[in-house]
Design an enzyme around this catalytic site. Structure first.
Site, mmCIF file in Angstrom:
data_model
loop_
_atom_site.group_PDB
_atom_site.id
_atom_site.type_symbol
_atom_site.label_atom_id
_atom_site.label_comp_id
_atom_site.label_asym_id
_atom_site.label_seq_id
_atom_site.Cartn_x
_atom_site.Cartn_y
_atom_site.Cartn_z
ATOM 1 N N GLY A 54 3.467 -2.088 7.562
ATOM 2 C CA GLY A 54 4.320 -3.387 7.505
ATOM 3 C C GLY A 54 5.682 -3.470 8.114
ATOM 4 N N CYS A 55 6.264 -4.033 7.154
ATOM 5 C CA CYS A 55 7.725 -4.997 7.734
ATOM 6 C C CYS A 55 8.440 -3.693 8.705
ATOM 7 C CB CYS A 55 8.442 -5.214 6.996
ATOM 8 S SG CYS A 55 10.160 -5.469 6.739
ATOM 9 N N PHE A 56 8.467 -3.861 10.448
ATOM 10 C CA PHE A 56 9.088 -3.018 10.777
ATOM 11 C C PHE A 56 10.525 -2.179 10.744
ATOM 12 C CE2 PHE A 56 9.195 -6.569 14.363
ATOM 13 C CZ PHE A 56 10.313 -7.396 13.867
#
Length: 210
Positions: A54-56
Site C-alpha cells: 500500500g502507501c509507502f
C-alpha cells in the site's frame, strides 16, 4: 506527461507505458530517523529486500522501527517506465508499485521476521488496492534479493494463505519475484511520517498472524 487515461486496476502494456527519463532521482539527505545514507554502499553484511503493502509512507515507518533494520528508503519498482516520478506512478501509466527498500542485518533480524511483519501489517488479498487506496501502485509485492529469500517468501505465503482462508479472506494476490530495478522516490516521500508525524497512514492488517 501523456493525456492517456490509464486503468486503476490493470497494468499498462509496454506499448502503453510512459517513456520516463534518463535522469534518476537520487536522495539528497540521509535517513531522518537513523542518520544513515539511503544509497549504497551499505555495510558488507547487510542484505536487501523490497516490500509493497500500500502507501509507502506508513510501510516505511513500520520497517525502520524494527531492530536490525539498518536503513529504509521508499521508491518505485515492478513497472516499465525508467526513472518515474510520483505523478506518473499514480497515473497508472508506469506499472510500478510503491515499495520500501529494507536494508537489514541478518545477524540481528531474520528474513522470516521481516516477512511476518509484512504479511501481518496489510491485507494481501485485495489485488490492485489496499483499503481505500485504489490503483496499481498499491498492489502487494515482495521483491527478493536472492533465491533463499524468494523460497521463504513463497513458503510463508502458502502458510499465511491457510490462515486467511480460515478467517474468511480470499486468495493472496501478492506478487513475489526476484527484485526488479528499484527507483528512489522524491525526497519529500522519504521518511514522510518522521517529518510529518500526523500524516496519512493507511496500514491495516487482517488480524491474522503467520
Amino acid at each position: 506527461m501523456s493525456n492517456t487515461q490509464f486503468s486503476e486496476l490493470h497494468l499498462p502494456t509496454s506499448e502503453q507505458a510512459l517513456l520516463g527519463r534518463k535522469e534518476p532521482i537520487i536522495p539528497s539527505s540521509p535517513h531522518v530517523a537513523t542518520g544513515r545514507n539511503l544509497v549504497p554502499p551499505f555495510p558488507e553484511q547487510m542484505q536487501l529486500i523490497y516490500f509493497g503493502l500500500g502507501c509507502f509512507w506508513g510501510a516505511e515507518r513500520l520497517f525502520w522501527q524494527l531492530p536490525g533494520v539498518w536503513v529504509t528508503a521508499v521508491g518505485y519498482a515492478g513497472g516499465l517506465t525508467p526513472n518515474p516520478v510520483y505523478e506518473e506512478v499514480c497515473s497508472g501509466g508506469t506499472g510500478h508499485t510503491e515499495v520500501v527498500m529494507v536494508v537489514f542485518d541478518p545477524e540481528v533480524i531474520e528474513v522470516y521476521q521481516l516477512l511476518a511483519c509484512f504479511w501481518q501489517s496489510h491485507n494481501p488479498t485485495q489485488g490492485m488496492r489496499q483499503g481505500n487506496d485504489v490503483g496499481t501502485q498499491y498492489r502487494s509485492t515482495i521483491y527478493c534479493a536472492n533465491t533463499e529469500q524468494l523460497a521463504l517468501a513463497k513458503s510463508t505465503a502458502n502458510q499465511f494463505a491457510q490462515t486467511l482462508v480460515k478467517m474468511g479472506y480470499g486468495e493472496i494476490t501478492t506478487e513475489i519475484t526476484m527484485a526488479p530495478k528499484f527507483y528512489y522516490a522524491e525526497d519529500y516521500h522519504q521518511q514522510y511520517l518522521a517529518k510529518n508525524p500526523n500524516g496519512y497512514c493507511g496500514l491495516k492488517g487482517t488480524g491474522c498472524h503467520l
